[in-house]
Design a protein around this motif. Structure first.
Motif, PDB file in Angstrom:
ATOM      1  N   VAL A  50       0.845  -1.204   0.000  1.00 17.22           N
ATOM      2  CA  VAL A  50       0.000   0.000   0.000  1.00 17.22           C
ATOM      3  C   VAL A  50       0.878   1.251   0.000  1.00 17.22           C
ATOM      4  O   VAL A  50       0.598   2.209  -0.725  1.00 17.22           O
ATOM      5  CB  VAL A  50      -0.992  -0.008   1.179  1.00 17.22           C
ATOM      6  N   ASP A  51       1.956   1.237   0.778  1.00 17.03           N
ATOM      7  CA  ASP A  51       2.872   2.382   0.800  1.00 17.03           C
ATOM      8  C   ASP A  51       3.465   2.632  -0.586  1.00 17.03           C
ATOM      9  O   ASP A  51       3.517   3.770  -1.052  1.00 17.03           O
ATOM     10  CB  ASP A  51       4.010   2.150   1.802  1.00 17.03           C
ATOM     11  N   ILE A  52       3.909   1.586  -1.240  1.00 19.83           N
ATOM     12  CA  ILE A  52       4.501   1.703  -2.576  1.00 19.83           C
ATOM     13  C   ILE A  52       3.474   2.223  -3.572  1.00 19.83           C
ATOM     14  O   ILE A  52       3.740   3.144  -4.344  1.00 19.83           O
ATOM     15  CB  ILE A  52       5.090   0.352  -3.024  1.00 19.83           C
ATOM     16  N   LEU A  53       2.290   1.630  -3.543  1.00 15.96           N
ATOM     17  CA  LEU A  53       1.238   2.031  -4.484  1.00 15.96           C
ATOM     18  C   LEU A  53       0.786   3.468  -4.260  1.00 15.96           C
ATOM     19  O   LEU A  53       0.461   4.178  -5.215  1.00 15.96           O
ATOM     20  CB  LEU A  53       0.049   1.077  -4.374  1.00 15.96           C
ATOM     21  N   SER A  54       0.780   3.920  -3.002  1.00 14.07           N
ATOM     22  CA  SER A  54       0.337   5.293  -2.729  1.00 14.07           C
ATOM     23  C   SER A  54       1.292   6.306  -3.344  1.00 14.07           C
ATOM     24  O   SER A  54       0.883   7.424  -3.664  1.00 14.07           O
ATOM     25  CB  SER A  54       0.160   5.531  -1.227  1.00 14.07           C
TER      26      SER A  54
END
Length: 86
Positions: A50-54
């Motif tokens: 989720v951090d990467i995608l955000s």
């Protein structure tokens, strides 16, 4: 996240096709689903994914968490992945 040994995947034109060898079923992932699948293959945790995608997509974190969770639930229900405790 752990991918079942019974799953083969192939990326085609930015999308991914998953083949469940056990159930003999095909599943298609769009561009965002493909990116999530890549992160699963790279053994990222859900939080890290989720951090990467955000950082890659212009979407609220709340929406992203919901979308990722929904896809992971569908993949889990289909037996393509399993969630592991950290």
């Amino acid at each position: 996240l752990s991918i079942s040994d019974e799953v083969l995947s192939q990326e085609v034109n930015g999308e991914t096709v998953l083949l469940d060898l056990e159930g003999e079923s095909y599943f298609g992932l769009n561009e965002v689903g493909t990116r999530i699948w890549q992160l699963i293959q790279a053994e990222q945790s859900v939080g890290d994914a989720v951090d990467i995608l955000s950082g890659e997509y212009d979407v609220s974190r709340e929406q992203l968490e919901s979308d990722v969770g929904e896809l992971l639930c569908k993949l889990t229900e289909a037996g393509l992945i399993s969630l592991q405790d950290a």
